[in-house]
Design a protein around this motif. Sequence first.
Motif, short mmCIF file in Angstrom:
data_model
loop_
_atom_site.label_atom_id
_atom_site.label_comp_id
_atom_site.label_asym_id
_atom_site.label_seq_id
_atom_site.Cartn_x
_atom_site.Cartn_y
_atom_site.Cartn_z
N MET A 1 0.84 -1.20 0.00
CA MET A 1 0.00 0.00 0.00
C MET A 1 0.87 1.26 0.00
O MET A 1 0.60 2.22 -0.72
CB MET A 1 -0.95 0.00 1.21
N ARG A 2 1.94 1.21 0.77
CA ARG A 2 2.88 2.35 0.81
C ARG A 2 3.57 2.51 -0.56
O ARG A 2 3.67 3.62 -1.09
CB ARG A 2 3.90 2.09 1.93
N SER A 3 4.01 1.40 -1.12
CA SER A 3 4.71 1.45 -2.41
C SER A 3 3.80 2.00 -3.51
O SER A 3 4.24 2.78 -4.37
CB SER A 3 5.20 0.06 -2.80
N VAL A 4 2.55 1.58 -3.46
CA VAL A 4 1.60 2.03 -4.47
C VAL A 4 1.38 3.54 -4.36
O VAL A 4 1.37 4.26 -5.36
CB VAL A 4 0.27 1.24 -4.34
N GLN A 5 1.27 4.03 -3.12
CA GLN A 5 1.12 5.48 -2.91
C GLN A 5 2.32 6.23 -3.50
O GLN A 5 2.17 7.24 -4.19
CB GLN A 5 1.02 5.80 -1.42
N GLU A 6 3.51 5.69 -3.22
CA GLU A 6 4.72 6.37 -3.70
C GLU A 6 4.79 6.36 -5.22
O GLU A 6 5.15 7.35 -5.86
CB GLU A 6 5.97 5.68 -3.12
N ALA A 7 4.44 5.22 -5.81
CA ALA A 7 4.48 5.12 -7.28
C ALA A 7 3.46 6.04 -7.92
O ALA A 7 3.73 6.68 -8.95
CB ALA A 7 4.25 3.68 -7.71
N ARG A 8 2.30 6.14 -7.28
CA ARG A 8 1.27 7.06 -7.81
C ARG A 8 1.77 8.50 -7.72
O ARG A 8 1.55 9.30 -8.64
CB ARG A 8 -0.04 6.90 -7.04
N ALA A 9 2.46 8.82 -6.63
CA ALA A 9 3.02 10.17 -6.47
C ALA A 9 4.04 10.46 -7.57
O ALA A 9 4.25 11.62 -7.94
CB ALA A 9 3.66 10.31 -5.09
N ARG A 10 4.65 9.40 -8.07
CA ARG A 10 5.62 9.58 -9.15
C ARG A 10 4.95 9.48 -10.53
O ARG A 10 5.62 9.35 -11.55
CB ARG A 10 6.74 8.54 -9.03
N GLY A 11 3.62 9.44 -10.53
CA GLY A 11 2.89 9.52 -11.79
C GLY A 11 2.57 8.20 -12.46
O GLY A 11 2.08 8.17 -13.59
N VAL A 12 2.84 7.10 -11.78
CA VAL A 12 2.55 5.80 -12.39
C VAL A 12 1.08 5.44 -12.14
O VAL A 12 0.58 5.60 -11.02
CB VAL A 12 3.48 4.70 -11.82
N LYS A 13 0.41 4.97 -13.20
CA LYS A 13 -0.97 4.50 -13.02
C LYS A 13 -0.89 3.06 -12.56
O LYS A 13 -0.72 2.13 -13.38
CB LYS A 13 -1.75 4.62 -14.33
N VAL A 14 -0.97 2.88 -11.23
CA VAL A 14 -0.77 1.55 -10.67
C VAL A 14 -2.00 1.13 -9.86
O VAL A 14 -2.55 1.92 -9.10
CB VAL A 14 0.53 1.48 -9.82
N GLY A 15 -2.41 -0.10 -10.07
CA GLY A 15 -3.50 -0.69 -9.29
C GLY A 15 -2.94 -1.71 -8.31
O GLY A 15 -1.77 -2.11 -8.41
N HIS A 16 -3.77 -2.09 -7.37
CA HIS A 16 -3.33 -3.06 -6.36
C HIS A 16 -4.41 -4.12 -6.20
O HIS A 16 -5.55 -3.81 -5.86
CB HIS A 16 -3.08 -2.33 -5.03
N LEU A 17 -4.05 -5.35 -6.49
CA LEU A 17 -4.96 -6.48 -6.29
C LEU A 17 -4.46 -7.27 -5.10
O LEU A 17 -3.38 -7.86 -5.16
CB LEU A 17 -4.99 -7.37 -7.54
N ARG A 18 -5.23 -7.26 -4.02
CA ARG A 18 -4.83 -8.03 -2.84
C ARG A 18 -5.63 -9.32 -2.81
O ARG A 18 -6.86 -9.29 -2.74
CB ARG A 18 -5.08 -7.25 -1.57
N LEU A 19 -4.94 -10.44 -2.84
CA LEU A 19 -5.61 -11.73 -2.78
C LEU A 19 -5.94 -12.04 -1.32
O LEU A 19 -5.05 -12.01 -0.47
CB LEU A 19 -4.72 -12.83 -3.36
N ILE A 20 -7.19 -12.33 -1.05
CA ILE A 20 -7.60 -12.74 0.30
C ILE A 20 -7.75 -14.27 0.31
O ILE A 20 -7.20 -14.95 1.16
CB ILE A 20 -8.90 -12.01 0.71
#
Lengths: 386, 286
Positions: free
Chosen positions: A298-317
């Motif tokens: 979740m932290r990495s995704v926030q950082e990547a988004r801040a750097r302009g990357v269109k990134v999604g996160h799929l969490r497997l439960i």
Amino acid sequence: MVSGKQDGVLTGAFYLDGDHACAEGAIAAGCNFVAGYPITPSTEIVERLAQRFPQAGGTFIQMEDEIASSIAIQGAVWGGAKAMTVSSGPGISLMMEHIGLAAMAEVPCVIVNVQRGGPSTGLPTLPAQADMMQARWGSHGDYEIIALCPNSPQECFDLVIRAFNLSEQYRLPVLFMMDEVVGHMTEKVVIPPRETLTIVPRRYTQLSPAEYLPFRAGPDLVPDIVKAGDGYRFHVTGLTHDERGYPVMNAGCQDGLVRRLVDKVRKNADKIQQFDADQLEGADVVVISYGITSRVTMRSVQEARARGVKVGHLRLIVVWPFPETLIRKLATQVRGLVVPEINLGQMVLEVERCAGGHCKVVPVPHAGGAVHDPALITEAIVEAAR
Amino acid sequence: MTQLVEPQACAFENPVEPYLRTERMPHIWCPGCGIGTTVNCFVRAIEQCQIDLDKLSIVSGIGCTGRVAGYLRLDSFHTTHGRAIPFATGLKLANPELKVVVYSGDGDLIAIGGNHFIHAARRNVDLTVICVNNFNYAMTGGQAASTTPIDAVGTTAPYGVVEKPFNLPFLAESCGATYVARWTAFHVRQLTKAMIEAINKKGFSFVEVITPCPTLYERRNRLGSGLDRMQWFKDNSIIKNNTDTRECDIEFQKPIICGRFVDVERPSLLENIHAKLEQIRSGKRR
């Protein structure tokens, strides 16, 4: 069932670690038999149950080893109990034969694995996610199980209830794949009143002993169950068996039985699957994570988004059965799939298989002993987006 | 061609038939094997015990004797190799109303399952364990076992066993069993009585039955047919109740001491659990 007074579920908000939350979730699910053997980092679960069961109406027995624990729970199930055992790496390895028995004899039960670093004695007090393939394939022969991965103490409570429900619905062992960090982190856990919880009851047959066949399945491929002492005079074996439960040693019977055991999960996979999807639409890169690694991601995704990357996160439960259809679809829509996990490449093999070459698949391995540095996952996301 | 007699033409039903899954006959056991004899004794024992057979569960492990569960018309469980006792422990604790009998072989209960055996005896869990001892691993073709006498041969000890075998009555007693007896397949009346006593006994009760395995153990050790072996049991058994179990070692082709060796009272696991729960309920134990 041997029991004291029936205090039942502790309703309210608590500050619990994942191990204790898992124990409370089991009680809330109606679990009333636990057999276990001490092993770090899972011991707190059985310690709490040993403390709580006299009030909650259950039986805890500390067996002589994990082999005994993993079959004592199956005896208890045939005696009418809802049962669970709890362990970690070395103990789970010892239980493998009985995971196969539970699959073969269709015994609803829950096996908790608070994962630690391996192989062998490995890192008893430190985390890993390196038993994911063992969970799926560890026992011999063809079979299917269901495995869930909580990422917080709250989910240790909530999802262990679902683990029991799935085990009852599909009559199989459900593996509850925690890890050392989730087991030992302490957070707020809200336990709702018992009457608001969904509890799937055991699917006892309505048929009389004369009409009943123990392994004749209905349309959902799952047979209804009975328990000892009710006059059914039924037989259960780990041998290949017919609908009567009697051993039959030939390829035809094997084909019918093993295909049904596998198909009852594969053909119901859509109903079993569970995941969290965060901004998958229009994403260039999707990170696929599970368990504690999803919190880091979740932290990495926030950082990547801040750097302009269109990134999604799929969490497997629900990790097993693997969400094949979803991953196949994603692979045709994105540039890259990033798979961080605390092992040297396990679930990423499934992702690669389903991606089928349609997109990049970037593993972010970690040998265990700690969670990822979020920067490593961020870099992998940025790289995959290029 | 000889005309076969239709089964319906038999004037009398075998008295043990109602207790057996006759639809599964013929069974897998060899001619001259002693396991069927022990099953006959067991059926007569449960008949005489007058217990509710719907509340009787039978649990077996793996091996020739492991097949017993599948032939008895009871709630029956054919589990994994060596693990019948912990399965039975879970079953009994989950439903203490059940009478639970573990029926398995020496390799299953004492070698691979030895750890569970000693712990169940220590706990004094309310189970009856019947161990059919044929001195070898028969299902897999006659390998040496932890019960094979010194100098007897098996396929994995072709020049004769060099390890001292377990003395099962001594093992059971020293770990805490409340009832311990040993008979051979020849002693059908005594064996039936021992099974009745064991089933009626509170706590962990244990019956060892020495049986012929003419296909493997007797053949390889040149001990003759199943019938020869029964004659040998008749001639070489020493019935001596209350023998000190330390003296119950079995040596190759030496007389076998039989009898009821232990019959004592000790609080069972279920009694201890209930007593503890009473303490917790009354606030004496917080």
